[in-house]
Scaffold this motif. Structure first.
Motif, PDB file in Angstrom:
ATOM      1  N   THR A  18      57.102  20.555  41.382  1.00 36.98           N
ATOM      2  CA  THR A  18      58.012  21.700  41.354  1.00 36.98           C
ATOM      3  C   THR A  18      57.255  23.005  41.583  1.00 36.98           C
ATOM      4  O   THR A  18      57.687  23.870  42.348  1.00 36.98           O
ATOM      5  N   ILE A  19      56.121  23.164  40.905  1.00 37.60           N
ATOM      6  CA  ILE A  19      55.309  24.378  41.071  1.00 37.60           C
ATOM      7  C   ILE A  19      54.817  24.500  42.516  1.00 37.60           C
ATOM      8  O   ILE A  19      54.882  25.564  43.126  1.00 37.60           O
ATOM      9  N   ARG A  20      54.346  23.388  43.085  1.00 34.05           N
ATOM     10  CA  ARG A  20      53.879  23.416  44.471  1.00 34.05           C
ATOM     11  C   ARG A  20      55.017  23.781  45.428  1.00 34.05           C
ATOM     12  O   ARG A  20      54.851  24.602  46.341  1.00 34.05           O
ATOM     13  N   GLU A  21      56.177  23.176  45.206  1.00 33.09           N
ATOM     14  CA  GLU A  21      57.325  23.440  46.087  1.00 33.09           C
ATOM     15  C   GLU A  21      57.742  24.911  46.010  1.00 33.09           C
ATOM     16  O   GLU A  21      58.003  25.544  47.037  1.00 33.09           O
ATOM     17  N   LEU A  22      57.812  25.471  44.787  1.00 34.76           N
ATOM     18  CA  LEU A  22      58.192  26.876  44.638  1.00 34.76           C
ATOM     19  C   LEU A  22      57.153  27.795  45.274  1.00 34.76           C
ATOM     20  O   LEU A  22      57.485  28.781  45.933  1.00 34.76           O
ATOM     21  N   ARG A  23      55.879  27.474  45.087  1.00 39.54           N
ATOM     22  CA  ARG A  23      54.815  28.291  45.665  1.00 39.54           C
ATOM     23  C   ARG A  23      54.911  28.302  47.187  1.00 39.54           C
ATOM     24  O   ARG A  23      54.841  29.360  47.827  1.00 39.54           O
ATOM     25  N   GLN A  24      55.090  27.120  47.769  1.00 41.01           N
ATOM     26  CA  GLN A  24      55.164  27.026  49.231  1.00 41.01           C
ATOM     27  C   GLN A  24      56.436  27.672  49.767  1.00 41.01           C
ATOM     28  O   GLN A  24      56.419  28.292  50.834  1.00 41.01           O
ATOM     29  N   ARG A  25      57.532  27.535  49.024  1.00 37.46           N
ATOM     30  CA  ARG A  25      58.807  28.125  49.457  1.00 37.46           C
ATOM     31  C   ARG A  25      58.694  29.643  49.543  1.00 37.46           C
ATOM     32  O   ARG A  25      59.303  30.284  50.403  1.00 37.46           O
ATOM     33  N   HIS A  26      57.911  30.243  48.622  1.00 31.57           N
ATOM     34  CA  HIS A  26      57.741  31.690  48.616  1.00 31.57           C
ATOM     35  C   HIS A  26      56.551  32.140  49.469  1.00 31.57           C
ATOM     36  O   HIS A  26      56.216  33.325  49.493  1.00 31.57           O
ATOM     37  N   GLY A  27      55.910  31.200  50.154  1.00 32.05           N
ATOM     38  CA  GLY A  27      54.805  31.541  51.041  1.00 32.05           C
ATOM     39  C   GLY A  27      53.576  32.059  50.319  1.00 32.05           C
ATOM     40  O   GLY A  27      52.853  32.909  50.846  1.00 32.05           O
ATOM     41  N   LEU A  28      53.344  31.554  49.113  1.00 35.48           N
ATOM     42  CA  LEU A  28      52.212  32.003  48.304  1.00 35.48           C
ATOM     43  C   LEU A  28      51.084  30.983  48.346  1.00 35.48           C
ATOM     44  O   LEU A  28      51.327  29.773  48.419  1.00 35.48           O
ATOM     45  N   THR A  29      49.857  31.477  48.273  1.00 40.55           N
ATOM     46  CA  THR A  29      48.701  30.594  48.240  1.00 40.55           C
ATOM     47  C   THR A  29      48.348  30.269  46.784  1.00 40.55           C
ATOM     48  O   THR A  29      48.781  30.957  45.850  1.00 40.55           O
ATOM     49  N   ILE A  30      47.539  29.230  46.608  1.00 41.84           N
ATOM     50  CA  ILE A  30      47.052  28.893  45.268  1.00 41.84           C
ATOM     51  C   ILE A  30      46.278  30.083  44.691  1.00 41.84           C
ATOM     52  O   ILE A  30      46.413  30.409  43.505  1.00 41.84           O
ATOM     53  N   ALA A  31      45.494  30.769  45.527  1.00 37.84           N
ATOM     54  CA  ALA A  31      44.713  31.918  45.058  1.00 37.84           C
ATOM     55  C   ALA A  31      45.611  33.031  44.541  1.00 37.84           C
ATOM     56  O   ALA A  31      45.350  33.637  43.495  1.00 37.84           O
ATOM     57  N   GLN A  32      46.699  33.298  45.266  1.00 37.88           N
ATOM     58  CA  GLN A  32      47.610  34.378  44.853  1.00 37.88           C
ATOM     59  C   GLN A  32      48.292  34.053  43.523  1.00 37.88           C
ATOM     60  O   GLN A  32      48.360  34.895  42.625  1.00 37.88           O
ATOM     61  N   VAL A  33      48.802  32.831  43.383  1.00 38.22           N
ATOM     62  CA  VAL A  33      49.521  32.460  42.157  1.00 38.22           C
ATOM     63  C   VAL A  33      48.558  32.378  40.979  1.00 38.22           C
ATOM     64  O   VAL A  33      48.866  32.852  39.877  1.00 38.22           O
ATOM     65  N   SER A  34      47.395  31.805  41.189  1.00 36.40           N
ATOM     66  CA  SER A  34      46.438  31.672  40.082  1.00 36.40           C
ATOM     67  C   SER A  34      45.984  33.046  39.602  1.00 36.40           C
ATOM     68  O   SER A  34      45.803  33.275  38.408  1.00 36.40           O
ATOM     69  N   ALA A  35      45.784  33.998  40.540  1.00 36.61           N
ATOM     70  CA  ALA A  35      45.375  35.348  40.148  1.00 36.61           C
ATOM     71  C   ALA A  35      46.469  36.024  39.328  1.00 36.61           C
ATOM     72  O   ALA A  35      46.184  36.662  38.295  1.00 36.61           O
ATOM     73  N   GLN A  36      47.714  35.884  39.770  1.00 38.07           N
ATOM     74  CA  GLN A  36      48.834  36.488  39.042  1.00 38.07           C
ATOM     75  C   GLN A  36      49.004  35.854  37.666  1.00 38.07           C
ATOM     76  O   GLN A  36      49.350  36.529  36.695  1.00 38.07           O
ATOM     77  N   ALA A  37      48.759  34.548  37.578  1.00 35.61           N
ATOM     78  CA  ALA A  37      48.960  33.827  36.313  1.00 35.61           C
ATOM     79  C   ALA A  37      47.742  33.923  35.395  1.00 35.61           C
ATOM     80  O   ALA A  37      47.817  33.536  34.224  1.00 35.61           O
ATOM     81  N   GLY A  38      46.622  34.412  35.933  1.00 38.76           N
ATOM     82  CA  GLY A  38      45.426  34.542  35.106  1.00 38.76           C
ATOM     83  C   GLY A  38      44.742  33.226  34.804  1.00 38.76           C
ATOM     84  O   GLY A  38      44.164  33.039  33.728  1.00 38.76           O
ATOM     85  N   ILE A  39      44.793  32.301  35.740  1.00 41.25           N
ATOM     86  CA  ILE A  39      44.097  31.019  35.590  1.00 41.25           C
ATOM     87  C   ILE A  39      43.270  30.774  36.841  1.00 41.25           C
ATOM     88  O   ILE A  39      43.443  31.454  37.861  1.00 41.25           O
ATOM     89  N   SER A  40      42.369  29.819  36.781  1.00 37.96           N
ATOM     90  CA  SER A  40      41.521  29.550  37.946  1.00 37.96           C
ATOM     91  C   SER A  40      42.302  28.799  39.019  1.00 37.96           C
ATOM     92  O   SER A  40      43.299  28.117  38.733  1.00 37.96           O
ATOM     93  N   ARG A  41      41.811  28.913  40.250  1.00 43.10           N
ATOM     94  CA  ARG A  41      42.442  28.169  41.348  1.00 43.10           C
ATOM     95  C   ARG A  41      42.327  26.669  41.114  1.00 43.10           C
ATOM     96  O   ARG A  41      43.236  25.912  41.420  1.00 43.10           O
ATOM     97  N   GLY A  42      41.194  26.242  40.575  1.00 43.08           N
ATOM     98  CA  GLY A  42      41.009  24.820  40.294  1.00 43.08           C
ATOM     99  C   GLY A  42      42.013  24.305  39.280  1.00 43.08           C
ATOM    100  O   GLY A  42      42.551  23.194  39.422  1.00 43.08           O
ATOM    101  N   MET A  43      42.289  25.129  38.246  1.00 44.42           N
ATOM    102  CA  MET A  43      43.263  24.723  37.227  1.00 44.42           C
ATOM    103  C   MET A  43      44.660  24.579  37.838  1.00 44.42           C
ATOM    104  O   MET A  43      45.363  23.595  37.601  1.00 44.42           O
ATOM    105  N   LEU A  44      45.062  25.557  38.656  1.00 40.47           N
ATOM    106  CA  LEU A  44      46.389  25.489  39.275  1.00 40.47           C
ATOM    107  C   LEU A  44      46.489  24.274  40.193  1.00 40.47           C
ATOM    108  O   LEU A  44      47.509  23.574  40.218  1.00 40.47           O
ATOM    109  N   SER A  45      45.430  24.004  40.936  1.00 39.38           N
ATOM    110  CA  SER A  45      45.435  22.844  41.827  1.00 39.38           C
ATOM    111  C   SER A  45      45.592  21.548  41.029  1.00 39.38           C
ATOM    112  O   SER A  45      46.351  20.649  41.421  1.00 39.38           O
ATOM    113  N   LYS A  46      44.883  21.458  39.890  1.00 41.03           N
ATOM    114  CA  LYS A  46      44.994  20.262  39.052  1.00 41.03           C
ATOM    115  C   LYS A  46      46.398  20.122  38.466  1.00 41.03           C
ATOM    116  O   LYS A  46      46.923  19.012  38.350  1.00 41.03           O
ATOM    117  N   ILE A  47      47.009  21.256  38.081  1.00 38.16           N
ATOM    118  CA  ILE A  47      48.384  21.212  37.542  1.00 38.16           C
ATOM    119  C   ILE A  47      49.330  20.709  38.625  1.00 38.16           C
ATOM    120  O   ILE A  47      50.186  19.853  38.390  1.00 38.16           O
TER     121      ILE A  47
END
Length: 200
Positions: A18-47
């Motif tokens: 669901t998180i991946r689908e929403l991120r892609q639907r809004h045209g956001l990268t893992i780097a952009q979402v992880s920065a906004q959420a205050g977590i590492s890119r690796g953590m978001l990728s694992k989630i």
């Protein structure tokens, strides 16, 4: 916490996709979402890949970064698989009923309802004002909704004039049927709802 494949739960898989689908639907990268959420890119990728579990605080921050509420991430989790039957316009199966002749067609709009028939929806079209109609009787309740034309419809000793938008509901075991076609072409939706017997 890193999860082995056997430890992944349906919820973690669902949240990740669901998180991946929403991120892609809004045209956001893992780097952009992880920065906004205050977590590492690796953590978001694992989630996203259901390789780690995380708490509600992190999920809430991810949701905010995606521009949705926390509840939106869970909205479709554990929802039963849909099994609706779609019949496109003009694709209903034409059936022959007692007394139907030229200018009088029944299109069945749903099929295959299991071992016990629950209901039958028909789209009925009539365009021959001179046709005489038989009397119908059947178990259960019938619901008629007029779509086009004007008809006089009999139920027992009463007759009813039906215009587009009118509905008529009655017991099917009382003799009924079209009495007079006042304005053709006539088209109405007729739904038979059959009585259900409870097992002993």
């Amino acid at each position: 916490m890193q999860l082995a494949d056997d430890d992944k739960t349906p919820l973690e898989r669902y949240l990740g996709s669901t998180i991946r689908e929403l991120r892609q639907r809004h045209g956001l990268t893992i780097a952009q979402v992880s920065a906004q959420a205050g977590i590492s890119r690796g953590m978001l990728s694992k989630i996203e890949n259901a390789q780690t579990s995380t708490g509600l605080d992190v999920l809430n921050r991810i949701a905010q970064a995606l521009g949705v509420s926390l509840s939106a991430l869970f909205r479709n989790f554990d929802v039963p698989q849909g099994d609706a039957q779609l019949v496109k316009k003009g694709a209903g199966m034409e059936v022959v009923r007692k007394g139907t002749r030229r200018g009088h067609t029944y299109h069945l709009l749903a099929y295959d309802q299991g071992p016990r028939k629950l209901f039958e929806p028909f789209l009925i079209t009539m365009d021959d004002a001179s046709e005489r109609f038989p009397v119908f009787e059947h178990p259960g309740t019938e619901f008629i909704h007029m779509l086009k034309g004007v008809i006089e419809y009999r139920h027992g000793q009463q007759t009813y004039i039906l215009h587009p938008g009118d509905t008529l509901t009655f017991q099917g075991d009382i003799p009924h049927g079209p009495e007079r076609l006042i304005k053709t072409p006539i088209q109405f939706l007729s739904i038979f709802v059959y009585p259900q017997t409870t097992p002993d």
